[in-house]
Design a protein around this motif. Structure first.
Motif, PDB file in Angstrom:
ATOM      1  N   LEU A  34      11.400  20.002   5.723  1.00  0.00           N
ATOM      2  CA  LEU A  34      10.046  19.500   5.503  1.00  0.00           C
ATOM      3  C   LEU A  34      10.079  18.002   5.203  1.00  0.00           C
ATOM      4  N   GLU A  39       4.828  17.077   3.881  1.00  0.00           N
ATOM      5  CA  GLU A  39       4.770  18.523   4.111  1.00  0.00           C
ATOM      6  C   GLU A  39       5.237  19.282   2.877  1.00  0.00           C
ATOM      7  N   ARG A  84       2.569  19.627   0.351  1.00  0.00           N
ATOM      8  CA  ARG A  84       1.507  20.569   0.722  1.00  0.00           C
ATOM      9  C   ARG A  84       1.974  22.022   0.702  1.00  0.00           C
ATOM     10  N   ALA A  85       3.270  22.235   0.821  1.00  0.00           N
ATOM     11  CA  ALA A  85       3.808  23.583   1.003  1.00  0.00           C
ATOM     12  C   ALA A  85       3.465  24.579  -0.107  1.00  0.00           C
ATOM     13  N   LEU A  93      -4.010  23.330   6.262  1.00  0.00           N
ATOM     14  CA  LEU A  93      -2.949  24.121   6.884  1.00  0.00           C
ATOM     15  C   LEU A  93      -3.617  25.071   7.870  1.00  0.00           C
ATOM     16  N   LEU A 137       4.235  24.237   9.164  1.00  0.00           N
ATOM     17  CA  LEU A 137       4.030  22.904   8.630  1.00  0.00           C
ATOM     18  C   LEU A 137       4.884  21.950   9.452  1.00  0.00           C
ATOM     19  N   GLY A 138       4.263  21.198  10.324  1.00  0.00           N
ATOM     20  CA  GLY A 138       5.017  20.339  11.223  1.00  0.00           C
ATOM     21  C   GLY A 138       5.918  21.178  12.106  1.00  0.00           C
TER      22      GLY A 138
END
Length: 276
Positions: free
Chosen positions: A187, A191, A194-195, A232, A264-265
């Protein structure tokens, strides 16, 4: 601590040990893995840990190539934890020329991660069957973070009469709630910040259940709202299931399990939380 790279070496090392607790991993160890090792040490005379990135459980060559690896660091950590033996075979050792057998699990393996990652659970079941046959452990230790995988393991161990006790321990989490995973290392900074929303979404469903809500649609909608508000939006699934069958029903049982998979990405993260 002995390091084994071949099946023959592992069998010879196992013959010198008493009761064995086995912790299968794909390496790049984190505190969650080490918590399994510590539990295994308490309950067995010796602990064996595998470090093996299993190629047949990856659907994407890029995902396999990008999976994080840190063999020397992992070995040092396991030595500190008092592990008796580390098994780290090469792929060609485990899947030699002409290898043609797989363990194909039905039932729980056909839900959620099953269609999302075709062939994944067959790869997991096959490699673990091989490990159980070679290592001959009395107990094997897994984390609740991979709840569906744990259910798949329980299923094929029972169906194939494999003499190993499968022990599932609670998910190890970072202080902000993010479930421990080797993939977290991929990540970006943004990211990673935000995870933790994944865990927050699961906790929202748990709060609703504890307040008396049993409608699956309401619980799923509430989790999805938390994710979307945090931007998300690459959501693979958000659901609530029966933890024994991994199937859904309109009115969830008291012991229901909430699960989600979000990208995520470049990283796909999964998490789950018992709601009872």
């Amino acid at each position: 601590m002995k390091i084994c790279t071949t099946v023959q070496e592992m069998r010879q090392a196992r013959a010198t040990l008493g009761t064995v607790g086995f912790v299968p991993t794909m390496g790049f160890l984190h505190e969650g893995h080490l918590s399994l090792v510590r539990r295994a040490r308490k309950e067995n005379e010796a602990v064996i840990v595998s470090l093996f990135v299993n190629p047949i459980q990856f659907g994407s060559p890029d995902d396999l190539a990008n999976y994080p690896r840190a063999l020397e660091r992992d070995i040092a950590l396991l030595k500190e934890e008092g592990v008796a033996c580390v098994f780290t075979p090469e792929a060609a050792e485990f899947y030699p020329q002409g290898f043609a057998t797989q363990v194909d699990v039905g039932g729980v393996a056909l839900e959620l991660e099953g269609p999302s990652r075709p062939g994944h659970f067959a790869g997991v079941a096959t490699v673990l069957t091989k490990f159980f046959n070679i290592v001959q452990p009395q107990r094997a230790y897994f984390g609740q973070k991979d709840a569906q995988q744990c259910a798949v393991v329980q299923r094929f161990v029972q169906d194939l009469n494999i003499p190993v006790e499968v022990i599932t321990l609670p998910t190890w989490r970072e202080d902000d709630g993010l479930a421990g995973s080797s993939r977290n290392s991929r990540l970006t900074g943004g990211e990673r910040r935000r995870a933790p929303v994944l865990h927050q979404a699961l906790c929202r469903a748990r709060d609703l259940v504890q307040a008396g809500e049993r409608r699956r649609a309401v619980l799923e909608g509430a989790m999805r709202d938390v994710l979307v508000k945090a931007s998300l939006t690459e959501i693979d699934y958000v659901t609530v299931v029966n933890p024994e069958t991994f199937q859904t029903q309109d009115m969830v049982p008291e012991n229901a399990l909430a699960l989600l998979a979000v990208r995520l990405g470049a990283v796909r993260l999964i998490d789950n939380l018992p709601l009872g």
